[in-house]
Design a protein around this motif. Structure first.
Motif, mmCIF file in Angstrom:
data_model
loop_
_atom_site.group_PDB
_atom_site.id
_atom_site.type_symbol
_atom_site.label_atom_id
_atom_site.label_comp_id
_atom_site.label_asym_id
_atom_site.label_seq_id
_atom_site.Cartn_x
_atom_site.Cartn_y
_atom_site.Cartn_z
ATOM 1 N N VAL A 157 -11.689 10.835 1.735
ATOM 2 C CA VAL A 157 -11.053 10.423 0.486
ATOM 3 C C VAL A 157 -11.522 9.004 0.154
ATOM 4 O O VAL A 157 -11.421 8.090 0.983
ATOM 5 C CB VAL A 157 -9.515 10.474 0.609
ATOM 6 N N ALA A 158 -12.052 8.813 -1.043
ATOM 7 C CA ALA A 158 -12.668 7.543 -1.431
ATOM 8 C C ALA A 158 -11.706 6.361 -1.295
ATOM 9 O O ALA A 158 -12.105 5.288 -0.808
ATOM 10 C CB ALA A 158 -13.196 7.637 -2.861
ATOM 11 N N THR A 159 -10.465 6.523 -1.705
ATOM 12 C CA THR A 159 -9.498 5.431 -1.623
ATOM 13 C C THR A 159 -9.269 5.017 -0.179
ATOM 14 O O THR A 159 -9.258 3.832 0.149
ATOM 15 C CB THR A 159 -8.152 5.850 -2.254
ATOM 16 N N VAL A 160 -9.088 5.998 0.682
ATOM 17 C CA VAL A 160 -8.863 5.711 2.099
ATOM 18 C C VAL A 160 -10.090 5.023 2.689
ATOM 19 O O VAL A 160 -9.966 4.028 3.415
ATOM 20 C CB VAL A 160 -8.516 7.000 2.871
ATOM 21 N N ASN A 161 -11.266 5.525 2.384
ATOM 22 C CA ASN A 161 -12.493 4.911 2.900
ATOM 23 C C ASN A 161 -12.644 3.467 2.438
ATOM 24 O O ASN A 161 -13.094 2.608 3.199
ATOM 25 C CB ASN A 161 -13.713 5.741 2.504
ATOM 26 N N ALA A 162 -12.248 3.181 1.201
ATOM 27 C CA ALA A 162 -12.316 1.807 0.685
ATOM 28 C C ALA A 162 -11.350 0.902 1.445
ATOM 29 O O ALA A 162 -11.706 -0.236 1.796
ATOM 30 C CB ALA A 162 -12.005 1.784 -0.810
#
Length: 184
Positions: free
Chosen positions: A89-94
């Motif tokens: 998930v992009a948000t989590v990775n960020a």
């Protein structure tokens, strides 16, 4: 008991049975020694993670939920605990990248332990559950659709982590209750 409820409970029990106790122990030690803790999850996982943040606060830890105005800064010695059931998930990775750049450690709770974010964290706690990444493959998925199996097991895993961390910290039930809000 309703057959569908029995199936759902058995599913969550099976998922929790797949969790590695040594990984839980490692996560609890990281929590107990962290200077500052940030917690995050997307969607319904976020509700479970907010519950974890609240319980860690009750244990007397310096904790906040990422995105809230009261979230303290994560720095060296800090810890970010994130949930990403389906992984990637992009948000989590960020958030993982930001925490690591600040010198904080990261614990990832996930059902998909071989994703990009999992390779960047300090500890992965795997819940072997069906999520949105792999739902709809059997007729049984209709009982606990999308990420429900993961989310249900996540609640119990978070409570397990809190109970074990409480033992490490030696926090009494009275001290925990004293930190509960009186503004309800």
């Amino acid at each position: 008991m309703n057959e569908r409820v029995s199936f759902a409970l058995k599913n969550v029990e099976t998922v929790l049975g797949s969790v590695d106790q040594s990984s839980v122990d490692a996560a609890c030690r990281m929590i107990a020694t962290a200077g500052t803790i940030g917690v995050y999850g997307c969607g319904r996982e976020g509700y479970q993670m907010r519950g974890l943040a609240m319980r860690l606060f009750h244990l007397g830890l310096n904790v906040g939920y990422v995105g809230e105005t009261t979230m303290p800064a994560l720095t060296q010695g800090g810890l970010l605990i994130v949930s990403s059931g389906p992984g990637g998930v992009a948000t989590v990775n960020a958030h993982i990248k930001t925490a690591k750049s600040a010198g904080a450690s990261v614990v990832l709770l996930t059902a998909q332990s071989d994703t990009s974010g999992a390779h960047e964290v300090d500890l992965v706690l795997t819940l072997q559950a069906q999520t949105m990444a792999n739902d709809g493959q059997t007729a049984e998925d209709d009982i606990l659709p999308m990420g429900s199996a993961y989310e249900g097991a996540l609640f119990f895993l978070c409570e397990w982590i809190v109970a074990d961390t409480k033992l490490i910290l030696g926090t009494s039930a009275e001290a925990t209750r004293a930190r509960h809000t009186n503004m309800e």
